[in-house]
Design a protein around this motif. Structure first.
Motif, mmCIF file in Angstrom:
data_model
loop_
_atom_site.group_PDB
_atom_site.id
_atom_site.type_symbol
_atom_site.label_atom_id
_atom_site.label_comp_id
_atom_site.label_asym_id
_atom_site.label_seq_id
_atom_site.Cartn_x
_atom_site.Cartn_y
_atom_site.Cartn_z
ATOM 1 N N TRP A 316 8.718 69.891 29.245
ATOM 2 C CA TRP A 316 9.958 70.280 28.211
ATOM 3 C C TRP A 316 11.224 70.271 29.011
ATOM 4 O O TRP A 316 12.014 69.786 28.362
ATOM 5 N N LEU A 317 10.986 70.497 30.429
ATOM 6 C CA LEU A 317 12.310 70.542 31.073
ATOM 7 C C LEU A 317 12.776 69.052 31.204
ATOM 8 O O LEU A 317 14.009 69.054 31.119
ATOM 9 N N SER A 318 11.949 67.927 31.461
ATOM 10 C CA SER A 318 12.496 66.979 31.618
ATOM 11 C C SER A 318 13.040 66.187 30.200
ATOM 12 O O SER A 318 13.782 65.685 30.110
ATOM 13 N N ALA A 319 12.084 66.936 29.113
ATOM 14 C CA ALA A 319 12.657 66.428 27.783
ATOM 15 C C ALA A 319 14.247 67.110 27.658
ATOM 16 O O ALA A 319 14.968 66.428 26.962
ATOM 17 N N ILE A 320 14.180 68.294 27.903
ATOM 18 C CA ILE A 320 15.417 69.010 27.665
ATOM 19 C C ILE A 320 16.615 68.296 28.538
ATOM 20 O O ILE A 320 17.670 67.817 28.126
ATOM 21 N N LEU A 321 16.236 67.854 29.665
ATOM 22 C CA LEU A 321 17.200 67.161 30.542
ATOM 23 C C LEU A 321 17.501 65.966 29.980
ATOM 24 O O LEU A 321 18.642 65.525 29.917
ATOM 25 N N VAL A 322 16.438 64.826 29.609
ATOM 26 C CA VAL A 322 16.599 63.969 28.937
ATOM 27 C C VAL A 322 17.703 64.239 27.740
ATOM 28 O O VAL A 322 18.614 63.213 27.534
ATOM 29 N N LEU A 323 17.353 65.176 26.956
ATOM 30 C CA LEU A 323 18.160 65.559 25.795
ATOM 31 C C LEU A 323 19.679 65.574 26.002
ATOM 32 O O LEU A 323 20.513 65.144 25.537
ATOM 33 N N LEU A 325 21.004 64.809 28.855
ATOM 34 C CA LEU A 325 21.841 63.683 29.509
ATOM 35 C C LEU A 325 22.208 62.909 28.148
ATOM 36 O O LEU A 325 23.313 62.370 28.090
ATOM 37 N N LEU A 326 21.108 62.643 27.228
ATOM 38 C CA LEU A 326 21.607 61.981 26.048
ATOM 39 C C LEU A 326 22.703 62.532 25.308
ATOM 40 O O LEU A 326 23.795 61.857 24.954
ATOM 41 N N LEU A 327 22.675 63.852 25.159
ATOM 42 C CA LEU A 327 23.995 64.655 24.393
ATOM 43 C C LEU A 327 25.162 64.186 25.459
ATOM 44 O O LEU A 327 26.305 63.992 24.871
ATOM 45 N N THR A 328 25.183 64.409 26.829
ATOM 46 C CA THR A 328 26.420 64.487 27.609
ATOM 47 C C THR A 328 26.888 62.783 27.398
ATOM 48 O O THR A 328 27.882 62.530 27.103
ATOM 49 N N ALA A 330 26.126 60.922 24.881
ATOM 50 C CA ALA A 330 26.834 60.423 23.578
ATOM 51 C C ALA A 330 28.251 61.273 23.495
ATOM 52 O O ALA A 330 28.850 60.581 22.644
ATOM 53 N N MET A 331 28.495 62.249 24.116
ATOM 54 C CA MET A 331 29.657 62.939 24.068
ATOM 55 C C MET A 331 30.599 62.319 24.805
ATOM 56 O O MET A 331 31.815 61.928 24.178
ATOM 57 N N LEU A 332 30.141 61.841 25.959
ATOM 58 C CA LEU A 332 30.947 60.902 26.680
ATOM 59 C C LEU A 332 31.530 59.620 25.802
ATOM 60 O O LEU A 332 32.607 59.205 25.873
ATOM 61 N N TRP A 333 30.356 59.075 25.416
ATOM 62 C CA TRP A 333 30.671 57.804 24.458
ATOM 63 C C TRP A 333 31.327 58.144 23.379
ATOM 64 O O TRP A 333 32.403 57.201 23.112
ATOM 65 N N LEU A 334 31.156 59.225 22.540
ATOM 66 C CA LEU A 334 32.074 59.659 21.634
ATOM 67 C C LEU A 334 33.509 59.927 22.041
ATOM 68 O O LEU A 334 34.596 59.375 21.363
ATOM 69 N N GLY A 335 33.804 60.603 23.249
ATOM 70 C CA GLY A 335 35.139 60.922 23.655
ATOM 71 C C GLY A 335 35.620 59.435 23.933
ATOM 72 O O GLY A 335 36.800 59.428 23.479
ATOM 73 N N ARG A 336 34.933 58.654 24.517
ATOM 74 C CA ARG A 336 35.585 57.397 24.850
ATOM 75 C C ARG A 336 35.856 56.525 23.687
ATOM 76 O O ARG A 336 37.177 55.799 23.550
#
Lengths: 759, 319
Positions: A316-323, A325-328, A330-336
């Motif tokens: 679960w933790l790695s899934a959450i971590l991956v999520l 990371l993906l979210l971050t 995605a946000m960075l990407w969106l910000g850029r």
């Protein structure tokens, strides 16, 4: 037995001398703690025989200690106990607080002939409480319980109620009355509405109080074959006996074997109401219960260490971590992307702002945005001058096609709203009042759910083009309507266009004219083009022929047309038909030198010719004669038969005289009935005299005028040239005139030479 | 006569009426069950409310009830012995084994006369057994283990309820049977020579569903198995309670339940995974069993499917 006692005492003393030796090993008694689930005197009374039995079996005094929960905890904390018998819940709590040897045995209870190693909880109420009939009815009621650490007196009931939807911790007021006996009293006295006791208690008490069972009502009664007690809950293993770790293992073994050896008929068993002890039961169900209810020792959620957490929930933790990371990401990407978009938008805006072509946005017909070029085109400095106003504000009242600007714009915007892209030429008034022309495009920019579309408006300044068009139109009109023929040729002189006048004058159709040469002078031909190239133009008059072969005079001016590099790219010719002009010119010339009646040269021409022949005679040393002729009796004819008859006579006489003369001689009418002749190249005087005689004869012949024959004669005087002294023409003519006058005097119809007396 | 029916014969009659009133609403899994210690977890689950509404139990008296209902399509699954499952499957209602409830470790017994001391001594003797029941399976496996040809013994196919009488008359030298008949035989001077504990992992009780339903109602099948494992935990880990409840349901004593529990092995989730694996024990035993039954003429043909069991429906963990 005694020997054994002494030996063990000696051993115990030896061990006591060592630091850290345990109490049990050093003490002379085994302390057996029992949890007081009933009042202490009853407990002592019942269990003392068990202690005595154990004392007898293991050879060491066993001291019974009946303890409540708090006392047991304290005793355990200070190692004041060696063995204990308690309920499973209490056991779990103790086990969680300190290490134990594990369960030695599980109590087997006896009731009548039945034995059981299970216990459960009883939920009951007073028999007269009709409102409480099922577990659900317990909701909100006051509950009496001996204590929360009682398995059969609280926890078993709590789980059963929880599964029936009643959370006793939340939904009930719980009176903790410390013992089962008080619970029953409390319910019977009405202090509590519902009571919780463990299995077996009711049956025990009923032995001393026969009416007890009839005064209470059991809730959720379980019907279990082979289980001797009334019960309201599922069952759990009976009480465990456990030893503390400091107890010598030999003593533990002996106590265990003594416990297992108990038979149901032993006094110790009978007194305690038990059947004996069984091998340890599986207490896991009690653990499930404690976990489910979150009671001690599971009342605190275990604080997971990070490593445990990671080990247990790594998926679960790695899934959450991956999520995350993906979210971050995605946000960075969106910000850029957003920044990029903003930059892009800024760039686009700058591009539009500085785009040289005027661009504007319209909404509801009014400007909402404009770029610099648009402002400049209309002659304004700031966008506020435009924004909020409509197109018609900056337009003349009417457009050049005659329609009213505002109405026309409303019509166009209607089309745009319908989704069309409209392109139109539009006249604007600049801020300085000058008019400009633009090519205007209006395109809808439709956003979703937008009834009023944005309209993109772009202008293209076509003022210069418009002016050029007007200029061209004028030029074309001139070209078309000029009276002069105009043609345009290429560099080689081949016609590429002609106007209507050209067609009219030359009689050639436009089609046949184009591609051929224009009318050119015969002698120079296409040479005129090189002349025009050299001098910039050529002009001249010449005769050309119309299409039907008729000749005509034309005056042509040919000019080179220069391109932007000042090189001649075309020739343009303008010519007019001057045939009539030429004819008139010739007539005028005739009128000046000839006599209109007789068509003989007049005095002017005669004088002119005289000069010529005089010069010629001088050069060639030839002889010429100037002859002066005057008709006799002409006036009477004129008077008698009229001027017409007179004129006829003159014409006839003139013709006769002319016929007598040679081609190279000249006969002229000087006026009235006076004629003069120039006779050139006279070889002998006889020839002249013969001529003069023939002239007299010719004149004297009758002439038919006005229906009658009329007769006139002539008097002729002459003079010769050259003479001794140099003379001019006038002098010569005067000499001849004088000679004629002499002939008149001598009787007319004769000739007379100047300077001679004879005729 | 089937073993489970024999045990169930003493059941309260009320269950039959209860069992037949199963409903069809929302297409839940209709599951046939009858009293047997291995199937108790499902009864317990129902009693404690751990059986979701997607599963309804169709309670019969014996395996025959479940087999008939399965064949007629009135239920979608049942708890049966592995050989019963094979019979139904070969009969035309294709089944899939989704769980193993228990493995017999001594429940099935060969009781012999005192003079027979070894399996070899069985040659030439008359052995009674109900061949269409699991006793037949025990006997056939026993003979195979001992290397005794089929023709070397006389097998008397006899319904279970006639065993005691035949034994008393001295018609039989040995009887393949199970409790409580086995104890009765021992009481009549018989000796336990062989039991199913000597045929490790051979006699299975299983949970089956029709292949048709397995393809449609996967969620319900998982619910069934989850309920089974929840009940199993209570049965095994809280015997202080469960033996009373089982005894109450089966109308017997807690002590009898205790000994019944000792004669079976109740595989937990991990063991189930192992048994039901591809080329696992169930698959192999089912094939061997079907060939044996075919050889004996007890079924028309052997199993002809790639997989007879599927571990896919087992829960990932037990709550």
């Amino acid at each position: 037995m005694k020997r054994w006692l002494i030996a063990s005492l000696a051993f115990a003393l030896l061990v006591l001398a060592l630091p850290g030796a345990t109490l049990a090993q050093g003490s002379q008694e085994v302390r057996f703690g029992i949890y007081a689930y009933r009042p202490a005197p009853i407990m002592y009374e019942r269990y003392q025989p068990l202690a005595d039995y154990l004392t007898g079996r293991i050879g060491i005094p066993v001291k019974l200690q009946v303890l409540d929960q708090e006392q047991m905890r304290k005793a355990l904390a200070s190692n004041q106990l060696d063995f204990f018998l308690t309920n499973p819940s209490q056991f779990l709590v103790i086990r969680s607080e300190r290490s134990l040897t594990g369960v030695l045995a599980t109590l087997v209870r006896r009731y009548g002939e039945a034995e059981t190693a299970s216990l459960g909880g009883v939920i009951f109420t007073s028999a007269d409480r009709d409102e409480i009939a099922s577990l659900a009815d317990v909701h909100g009621k006051t509950v009496a319980s001996p204590g929360r650490h009682f398995l059969g007196g609280f926890q078993a009931q709590a789980l059963e109620l929880k599964e029936a939807g009643v959370d006793v911790f939340r939904d009930n007021r719980i009176k903790l009355v410390r013992s089962h006996d008080r619970v029953i009293r409390s319910v019977l006295a009405g202090a509590a509405e519902v009571g919780f006791v463990r299995t077996g208690i009711l049956e025990e008490l009923a032995e001393g109080d026969g009416s007890l069972l009839s005064r209470i009502k059991i809730l959720n009664r379980q019907n279990l074959i082979g289980f001797p007690y009334v019960v309201s809950t599922r069952l759990y293993p009976e009480w465990p006996v456990a030893a503390l770790p400091h107890v010598d293992s030999d003593i533990v073994r002996r106590v265990a074997s003594a416990l297992f050896a108990i038979e149901s008929e032993f006094p110790a068993a009978r007194s305690a109401g038990i059947a004996g002890f069984a091998p340890p039961a599986d207490y896991q169900s009690v653990e499930y219960l404690a976990r489910e209810l979150r009671v001690e020792p599971y009342d605190q959620l275990p604080s997971l260490s990070w490593s445990e957490l990671v080990r247990q929930y790594w998926g679960w933790l790695s899934a959450i971590l991956v999520l995350l990371l993906l979210l971050t990401g995605a946000m960075l990407w969106l910000g850029r992307k957003k920044r990029e978009l903003a930059v892009e938008q800024q760039r686009l805006r700058r591009l539009i702002q500085s785009w040289p072509q005027p661009m504007l946005m319209l909404r509801n017909g009014a400007f909402v945005d404009s770029n610099r070029a648009a402002l400049e085109l209309l002659g304004f400095a700031v966008p506020q001058s435009l924004l909020g106003k409509d197109i018609a504000t900056f337009s003349p009242q009417t457009q050049p096609d005659g329609s009213i600007s505002r109405q026309k714009m409303q019509r166009l915007l209607g089309q745009v709203r319908a989704g069309e892209v409209v392109q139109v030429e539009w006249a604007f008034l600049r801020s300085d009042g000058s008019q400009i022309w633009v090519d205007m495009s209006l395109a809808p920019v439709r956003e979703k759910d937008d009834s009023q579309p944005w309209v993109l408006c772009s202008w293209y300044d076509i003022t210069r083009r418009k002016e050029a068009e007007q200029h061209l139109r004028l030029a074309a009109s001139v070209f078309d309507h000029a009276r002069e023929a105009i043609f345009i040729t290429d560099l080689h002189g081949l016609v590429i266009d002609v106007n209507d006048a050209y067609v009219e004058i030359t009689g050639r159709s436009r089609a046949s004219a184009i591609g051929g040469l224009p009318p050119l002078p015969l002698e120079e031909g296409p040479g005129v083009f090189s002349g025009a190239r050299k001098n910039g133009f050529w002009s001249g008059e010449f005769v050309s022929k119309r299409a039907n072969g008729e000749p005509f005079n034309m005056a042509l001016t040919l000019s080179g047309v220069r391109d932007e590099h000042d090189a001649i790219s075309h020739f343009m010719g303008i010519f007019s038909d001057i045939t009539r002009l030429k004819l008139q010119e010739r007539e005028l010339r005739t009128m000046a030198h000839y006599d209109a009646l007789t068509h003989l040269p007049n005095r002017v021409l005669f004088t002119d010719r005289m000069q010529q022949v005089m010069a010629q005679a001088r050069r060639q040393e030839q002889l010429l004669a100037v002859v002066y002729i005057d008709l006799d009796q002409f006036k009477p004819v004129n008077d008698a038969y009229g001027h017409k008859a007179g004129d006829e006579l003159l014409v006839e006489v003139a013709a006769r005289m002319r016929a007598e003369l040679r081609e190279e001689d000249t006969l002229a009418r000087l006026g009235g009935d006076e004629f003069a002749a120039l006779v050139v190249n006279i070889e002998k005087p006889e020839v002249l005299e013969s001529l003069l005689t023939r002239l007299l004869h010719a004149v004297a012949l009758p002439v038919r005028v006005a229906g009658r024959l009329v007769k006139v004669s002539a008097s002729i005087g002459y003079t010769l040239y050259p003479q001794a002294e140099e003379l001019d023409g006038d002098q010569l003519l005067r000499q001849a005139d004088q000679a004629m006058y002499k002939a008149k005097q001598q009787g007319r119809n004769r000739y007379c030479g100047f300077g001679s007396a004879d005729s | 006569m089937h073993r489970r029916r024999f045990l169930g014969a003493s059941l309260a009659a009320g269950f039959a009426a209860l069992g037949l009133s199963g409903c069809d609403a929302g297409r839940p899994l209709r599951f046939g069950i009858h009293p047997w210690i291995g199937y108790e977890p499902l009864y317990l689950a129902e009693e404690f409310g751990w059986l979701p509404s997607s599963v309804t139990l169709q309670k019969g008296q014996s395996a025959l009830d479940s087999m008939e209902l399965l064949s007629s399509g009135a239920i979608d699954g049942a708890a049966l012995t592995l050989d019963e499952a094979i019979r139904v499957h070969v009969d035309g209602t294709e089944l899939l084994v989704v769980g193993v409830t228990n493995v017999s470790v001594g429940a099935d017994v060969l009781v012999v006369k005192k003079d027979i001391e070894t399996l070899d001594a069985l040659r030439g003797r008359r052995i009674g057994a109900e061949m269409s029941s699991v006793s037949g399976i025990l006997l056939l496996n026993l003979l195979a283990t001992a290397g005794i040809e089929r023709g070397e013994v006389t097998i008397v196919d006899l319904p279970m309820d006639e065993h005691v009488a035949a034994w008393k008359q001295g018609d039989l030298d040995a009887v393949a049977c199970y409790e409580p008949t086995a104890s009765a035989m021992v009481g009549l001077g018989g000796v336990r020579l062989f039991d199913s504990s000597q045929l490790p992992e051979t006699i299975f009780d299983v949970l089956v569903v029709t292949r048709k339903f397995a393809a449609l109602g996967q969620g319900s099948v998982r619910d069934l198995l989850e309920a089974h494992f929840a009940g199993l935990r209570h049965l095994v880990r809280n015997q202080a309670d469960s033996i009373y409840r089982v005894a109450t349901r089966q109308g017997t004593s807690p002590a009898a339940v205790r000994s019944a529990l000792a004669s079976v092995m109740l595989p937990d989730l991990a063991s189930n995974q192992r048994y039901l694996a591809e080329n696992g024990r169930i698959e192999r035993v089912a094939r061997d069993l079907s060939r044996m039954l075919e050889r004996e003429g007890l079924i028309p043909r052997a199993l002809e499917v790639d997989r007879f069991c599927d571990s896919e429906f087992l829960p990932r963990s037990v709550a």
